[in-house]
Design an enzyme around this catalytic site. Sequence first.
Site: not given
Length: 385
Positions: A121, A176, A205, A273, A276, A330
Amino acid sequence: MRFSAAIFASVAFAARPFDNEPDTGIDAVLGGFAANKTLPPLTAIQGLPDFDWAAREYLPAANYTYYRNGAAGEWSYRNNLEVFQRFRLRPRVLKDITKVESSFATSILGYNFSVPFFISPCARGANGHPDGEWNLVKGAAKGNILYMPSLYASKPWASIYDQRNSTSQVLFQQVYLDDPSANSTKALFKQIEAAGAKAIILTVDSPGDGVRHRAARYGAGSANTGLSYFTWEYFQELQSYTKLPIIPKGIQTVEDAREAIKYGAKAIFLSNHGGRQLDTSPSSLEVALEIYNEDPSIFKEVEVYADGGVRYGIDVLKLLALGVKAVGVGRPFMYANAFGVDGVVKAIDILKYELLNDAANLGVGNLKTIGPEFVNWKSTNMWFP
Ligand SMILES: Cc1cc2nc3c(=O)[nH]c(=O)nc-3n(C[C@H](O)[C@H](O)[C@H](O)COP(=O)(O)O)c2cc1C
Ligand SMILES: *[C@@H]1O[C@H](CO)[C@@H](O)[C@H](O)[C@H]1NC(C)=O
Ligand SMILES: *[C@@H]1O[C@H](CO)[C@@H](O)[C@H](O)[C@H]1NC(C)=O
Ligand SMILES: *[C@@H]1O[C@H](CO)[C@@H](O)[C@H](O)[C@H]1NC(C)=O
Ligand SMILES: *[C@@H]1O[C@H](CO)[C@@H](O)[C@H](O)[C@H]1NC(C)=O
Ligand SMILES: *[C@@H]1O[C@H](CO)[C@@H](O)[C@H](O)[C@H]1NC(C)=O
């Protein structure tokens, strides 16, 4: 010449130069397209790193930077890419590998896909192409792979489900919980069920905003900001709000892998992530290795997914070798989307081609039986003497 002796000499210093993609001649061969800011033909794209190059040369700087950036000094971003090179393969020869391709098909939470890799995602798909996430859902159908749309998609996320080739195309919805109140969470989960998602990917995370220097410089900050409320007890309660499985994304220690199972997770997703969120957080390969060393039965108790820095077939193989069930990609898909649906499909085809030939050259006759013996897990640690 990109990898000069000076670069190797500078390894001893903290701020060693970093080449975004290895020098495989792309500047020499395709530099004309960079000079006039056009995309090269897709036939000229040879590997996933080429999509990064093409997107960087073609997209507006802020668009590209939002995709490219990592947290702070970007050490985790770099480590995600480089960690795969620190472990040498142990190729076996004279094995019958002729049927390996027929072992690629796999199931993820009981749903069948053509290969054990999927689209992770990522927010703001329209930074790469006006059709944004619609291209990703269409490309995923063509390649018969799983796609996980982000809650912070450019397109209204429910519209992404309308782009499925049929209601049988499986998508897992990332969320989220910026407003963690029970009512709004229940309402969100109801919408997700109604749209037709088959699982909820709950990102765990990012309780804080990502510290992102590069992004801030280009005015391309995070899509998810502010402090969010998360505890394992709440994670357990959330599961009573929906019939869909909730998969925590962003597990970074063996302890939390164990906690996730204790609190009811049917699958876990190892991720930092894409480097990031928290600089110097571990790559998912390092987390998978920690689990393998300290509590390997976790790989049998739940399905384990992992992402971060996967750019080559061999990267997928190394994660699978430790017991990871499926591997997420990603940025390469976001960059490939600059070419539209065809770019997304080409990215899938490239990774399938590499998976096939890398498995063959590694002596893996059946992807389902690949094990840790195919990798020397003693890190060569070549970048950090
Ligand atoms: C541009 C961008 C946006 C992202 N947005 C989200 C997001 O909305 N939710 C999420 O859980 N992860 C998000 N991620 C993280 C990805 O799901 C994934 O973990 C990461 O991209 C994997 O690393 P890779 O880009 O090196 O393949 C994002 C990553 C990128 C590059
Ligand atoms: C851009 O450069 C490439 C490679 O030199 C060339 O093939 C292409 O026609 C150029 N495009 C434009 C719009 O000038
Ligand atoms: C998924 O694949 C398995 C094994 O190949 C097969 O038995 C099963 O019927 C498939 N499920 C669906 C829903 O197609
Ligand atoms: C850059 O991003 C903006 C915002 O998502 C989008 O409107 C624009 O089309 C993007 N540019 C290109 C060339 O894709
Ligand atoms: C939709 O895509 C899936 C996955 O690629 C494929 O198996 C299926 O046949 C497609 N369905 C239609 C109606 O095209
Ligand atoms: C949550 O929803 C319930 C049932 O619809 C309602 O009674 C309650 O007041 C709501 N709580 C809040 C804090 O909005």
